[in-house]
Design a protein around this motif. Structure first.
Motif, PDB file in Angstrom:
ATOM      1  N   SER A 196     -18.646  -1.742  21.790  1.00 39.25           N
ATOM      2  CA  SER A 196     -19.624  -1.648  22.872  1.00 39.25           C
ATOM      3  C   SER A 196     -19.424  -2.869  23.758  1.00 39.25           C
ATOM      4  O   SER A 196     -19.261  -3.988  23.270  1.00 39.25           O
ATOM      5  CB  SER A 196     -21.036  -1.590  22.314  1.00 39.25           C
ATOM      6  N   ILE A 197     -19.400  -2.620  25.032  1.00 40.56           N
ATOM      7  CA  ILE A 197     -19.048  -3.643  26.008  1.00 40.56           C
ATOM      8  C   ILE A 197     -20.138  -3.719  27.059  1.00 40.56           C
ATOM      9  O   ILE A 197     -20.464  -2.709  27.691  1.00 40.56           O
ATOM     10  CB  ILE A 197     -17.704  -3.290  26.682  1.00 40.56           C
ATOM     11  N   CYS A 198     -20.699  -4.905  27.240  1.00 41.73           N
ATOM     12  CA  CYS A 198     -21.701  -5.069  28.283  1.00 41.73           C
ATOM     13  C   CYS A 198     -20.998  -5.341  29.610  1.00 41.73           C
ATOM     14  O   CYS A 198     -20.224  -6.285  29.720  1.00 41.73           O
ATOM     15  CB  CYS A 198     -22.658  -6.211  27.959  1.00 41.73           C
ATOM     16  N   GLU A 199     -21.294  -4.499  30.583  1.00 43.92           N
ATOM     17  CA  GLU A 199     -20.591  -4.634  31.865  1.00 43.92           C
ATOM     18  C   GLU A 199     -21.126  -5.778  32.703  1.00 43.92           C
ATOM     19  O   GLU A 199     -20.554  -6.111  33.735  1.00 43.92           O
ATOM     20  CB  GLU A 199     -20.681  -3.315  32.649  1.00 43.92           C
ATOM     21  N   PHE A 257     -17.419   1.955  24.546  1.00 45.24           N
ATOM     22  CA  PHE A 257     -18.670   2.284  25.229  1.00 45.24           C
ATOM     23  C   PHE A 257     -19.014   1.164  26.196  1.00 45.24           C
ATOM     24  O   PHE A 257     -18.848  -0.015  25.857  1.00 45.24           O
ATOM     25  CB  PHE A 257     -19.832   2.385  24.234  1.00 45.24           C
ATOM     26  N   PHE A 258     -19.557   1.540  27.343  1.00 49.98           N
ATOM     27  CA  PHE A 258     -19.954   0.550  28.335  1.00 49.98           C
ATOM     28  C   PHE A 258     -21.428   0.714  28.673  1.00 49.98           C
ATOM     29  O   PHE A 258     -21.956   1.829  28.660  1.00 49.98           O
ATOM     30  CB  PHE A 258     -19.126   0.716  29.610  1.00 49.98           C
TER      31      PHE A 258
END
Ligand SMILES: [Zn+2]
Ligand SMILES: [Zn+2]
Ligand SMILES: [Zn+2]
Ligand SMILES: [Zn+2]
Lengths: 132, 132
Positions: free
Chosen positions: B84-87, B122-123
DNA sequence: TAACAGTATGTAATAATATAACATTTACAA
DNA sequence: TTGTAAATGTTATATTATTACATACTGTTA
């Protein structure tokens, strides 16, 4: 409701090239192919690619640094993408599976994070390459 | 049964750095950080990274060209990864969800392709960034 | 031990991918 | 027709990754 985007000249040239190629294309290969049409610099290519990705006409295959035309209906503007990639012949195709996309679009865990987008890449051997 | 890999000198230096950083690191930032320890050239970094990815001690975050220490048990040697990637803040964490991994590991469609590996990113916005 | 194979290292050069900065032009709505 | 957003053109540069070649280390086996 899908917004209609009128592609600009460069965007159209580049989209048509990728679309006709039927597979993933790399930025500098695109550049080489459109130089005869007046697009001379990497930035012109990258700008068109950025826009095309943004509006969902193409997707970036992240593991390959390559771009492929959307094979669905612009994938809710590139928010939910899944690909299968053959590690032998490098054939790429977009997976269109509503169960999968529902499952992933609804996925949430206990991290407190709100997912608005995902990209999934499957790797393996395609039919052809398997039987070799 | 997990094979034990004795890391070589460069591999150990680089793994320790990434692991201690707690987040994703880019290759040239790694290079900068290990120069005082005698690793001078990009290739030395990339070779260690390649090996560490191969044995599952780290994973590559493809959309970011960055490398992060495995937060599970080497993820079946990097065959099944989800992040999971925080934009906004670019925080990355590895998703460990057995339902998800089962679902994806067993996924198959009618393409005739045999999937042996996947990577999912996932973003969205993390807790912190959401509340800003 | 000696020979061998496989893995790892060192170093220089270069290839491949992507962006910054700035000037200008086009599309189109108010 | 004027204001604004989007697109273009151009040069230079930054970032990411690999090729090529020489050497050294590690562990196994004759
Ligand atoms: Zn699509
Ligand atoms: Zn194939
Ligand atoms: Zn992992
Ligand atoms: Zn965040």
């Amino acid at each position: 409701m899908q917004k209609i985007h009128n592609l600009s000249k460069n965007q159209k040239i580049i989209f048509d090239l990728i679309d006709k190629s039927g597979g993933p294309m790399k930025a500098y290969s695109i550049l080489f192919n459109v130089q005869k049409r007046g697009i001379k610099a990497p930035l012109q290519v990258y700008r068109a690619l950025d826009k095309l990705v943004e509006i969902g006409k193409i997707h970036k295959i992240e593991s390959r640094n390559a771009f492929i035309a959307c094979q669905n209906s612009s994938c809710q503007v590139s928010k939910a993408t899944a690909f299968s990639i053959c590690e032998s012949c490098e054939n790429v195709s977009e997976i269109s599976n509503s169960k999968l996309s529902k499952y992933l679009s609804n996925f949430s865990d206990n991290s407190g994070m709100k997912y608005s987008k995902y990209n999934l890449e499957f790797f393996g051997l395609c039919k052809k390459c398997k039987s070799k």
